[in-house]
Design a protein around this motif. Structure first.
Motif, mmCIF file in Angstrom:
data_model
loop_
_atom_site.group_PDB
_atom_site.id
_atom_site.type_symbol
_atom_site.label_atom_id
_atom_site.label_comp_id
_atom_site.label_asym_id
_atom_site.label_seq_id
_atom_site.Cartn_x
_atom_site.Cartn_y
_atom_site.Cartn_z
ATOM 1 N N ALA A 176 -7.556 -0.383 5.612
ATOM 2 C CA ALA A 176 -8.706 -0.725 4.752
ATOM 3 C C ALA A 176 -8.218 -1.267 3.410
ATOM 4 O O ALA A 176 -8.740 -2.262 2.895
ATOM 5 N N ARG A 177 -7.190 -0.636 2.876
ATOM 6 C CA ARG A 177 -6.685 -1.074 1.562
ATOM 7 C C ARG A 177 -6.015 -2.446 1.603
ATOM 8 O O ARG A 177 -5.964 -3.152 0.584
ATOM 9 N N SER A 230 -8.249 -4.915 0.258
ATOM 10 C CA SER A 230 -8.830 -4.707 -1.082
ATOM 11 C C SER A 230 -8.286 -5.738 -2.078
ATOM 12 O O SER A 230 -7.191 -6.271 -1.905
ATOM 13 N N CYS A 250 0.834 -1.214 0.000
ATOM 14 C CA CYS A 250 0.000 0.000 0.000
ATOM 15 C C CYS A 250 0.867 1.262 0.000
ATOM 16 O O CYS A 250 0.373 2.361 -0.266
ATOM 17 N N ASP A 282 -1.581 7.533 6.888
ATOM 18 C CA ASP A 282 -3.025 7.470 7.083
ATOM 19 C C ASP A 282 -3.389 6.009 7.405
ATOM 20 O O ASP A 282 -3.788 5.224 6.528
ATOM 21 N N VAL A 291 -5.773 4.336 9.014
ATOM 22 C CA VAL A 291 -7.102 3.765 8.757
ATOM 23 C C VAL A 291 -7.278 3.437 7.276
ATOM 24 O O VAL A 291 -7.737 2.352 6.895
ATOM 25 N N ASP A 292 -6.868 4.356 6.420
ATOM 26 C CA ASP A 292 -6.983 4.142 4.977
ATOM 27 C C ASP A 292 -6.124 2.949 4.527
ATOM 28 O O ASP A 292 -6.576 2.094 3.765
ATOM 29 N N ILE A 293 -4.911 2.885 5.026
ATOM 30 C CA ILE A 293 -4.004 1.798 4.604
ATOM 31 C C ILE A 293 -4.520 0.438 5.066
ATOM 32 O O ILE A 293 -4.547 -0.527 4.297
#
Lengths: 214, 214
Positions: free
Chosen positions: B151-152, B155, B104, B145, B147-149
């Protein structure tokens, strides 16, 4: 006797082992430069591999690892200015006869010379070291009593010695070759660890010398 | 683009790999000293080991080899002045989440920093890198970031990227970690070959520069 052990390093090798060739050709000079004495300990990896569930060399069982080893050996030999031939179709060779012959020769320079000649025949000249002629040629060129030594390779005393060496390797937890064991029983594995092993011995030997001087 | 590849070295690593820790902590400085750029390529050794018939790390399957590895790591870490903790009861750890998080992050210094932090958490601090908290703490401390990472990492894009990396490692005949691949596709395996791999890249890169100058 104790002092000699403190300045010595055991070099454990199998005559079929490619990386043991690299070590055999360099260890004596490197050790002597540090005031260390090499103890040449031939053994058989076969029984140790068998106990690990391998029926051949890991370089035969795992193809990518084997392909890599030949390329790596080629690069390392070039780096050390050593002649090298890939034994793609004759690997691993049986080092049984060579190991028994090595044990017929006294520990020290004569066994060291014989060891280097065998590894050179195998990995520089591509000869078959399981062949009696290869062994006889080397012994004769060295001025040894070839007939007597060949007869002794078949004696129970020598067979037992090789068996005992291999059992000792196993008891010292050796799992590959080359391996090095120091006077204080530290194990190092692989030609890549030769430098560390020699440094270890040299450091311990100088500590001991200083202790004695106190 | 071509010029960049010629001065770069691919560092392939699995986050569970002890020797990859040694490399991760030193490769960037060593490469930069030779004018080389490191491409950080996390992958999973698991599927490669499975294809070789291994259900775990060879250091778990072969006890003597495993015992030796921990002692060898201890000695090497001392030699390199790196902190080190034996993970006797927590090895191998799952590097899946860490590898996905690494993917990520952009190639270069950020991914390099994250990689070093993960290896340090695991092998210097004895933390569990399969634990979401360990990864989150590191990302947060890096100012990412988090939280974003996180989540990714779940993915499909990132899952596919890690799968593709592992498939590429397999197709390039990688069989262990760390491994290094040069711009001309030369494979080097093991922390012990880091020096040779960098020398190889530096030599090729200076040859190419001279060719361009002609």
């Amino acid at each position: 006797m104790k002092d000699r052990a403190e300045t010595s390093i055991e070099f454990w090798y199998d005559f079929a082992s490619t990386y043991s060739y690299l070590t055999a050709m360099s260890i004596q000079d490197l050790a002597e430069a540090k005031g260390l004495h090499v103890c040449w300990r031939p053994f058989l990896l076969g029984p140790i591999f068998t106990a690990q569930g391998w029926k051949s060399s890991p370089f035969k069982i795992y193809k990518n690892k084997g392909d890599y080893m030949w390329r790596d050996m080629e690069r390392c030999a070039a780096l050390y200015n050593l002649p090298f031939k890939k034994l793609l179709h004759a690997f691993p060779q049986s080092g049984l006869l060579a190991a028994r012959a090595a044990l017929c020769l006294p520990q020290g320079n004569i066994r060291a010379d014989f060891t280097r000649h065998i590894f050179t025949a195998e990995f520089a000249q591509g000869k078959n070291i399981a062949d009696l002629d290869t062994i006889m040629e080397i012994l004769t060129a060295m001025g040894q009593d070839t007939v007597d030594i060949i007869a002794r390779t078949d004696s129970q005393v020598i067979k037992d010695q090789l068996y005992a060496n291999t059992a000792e390797a196993k008891s010292k937890k050796i799992f590959g070759a080359p391996s090095f064991i120091t006077a204080d029983d530290e194990l190092f594995w692989g030609h890549d660890r030769l430098g560390q092993a020699l440094d270890w011995c040299a450091a311990k030997s100088s500590t001991t010398k200083n202790d004695h001087a106190k």
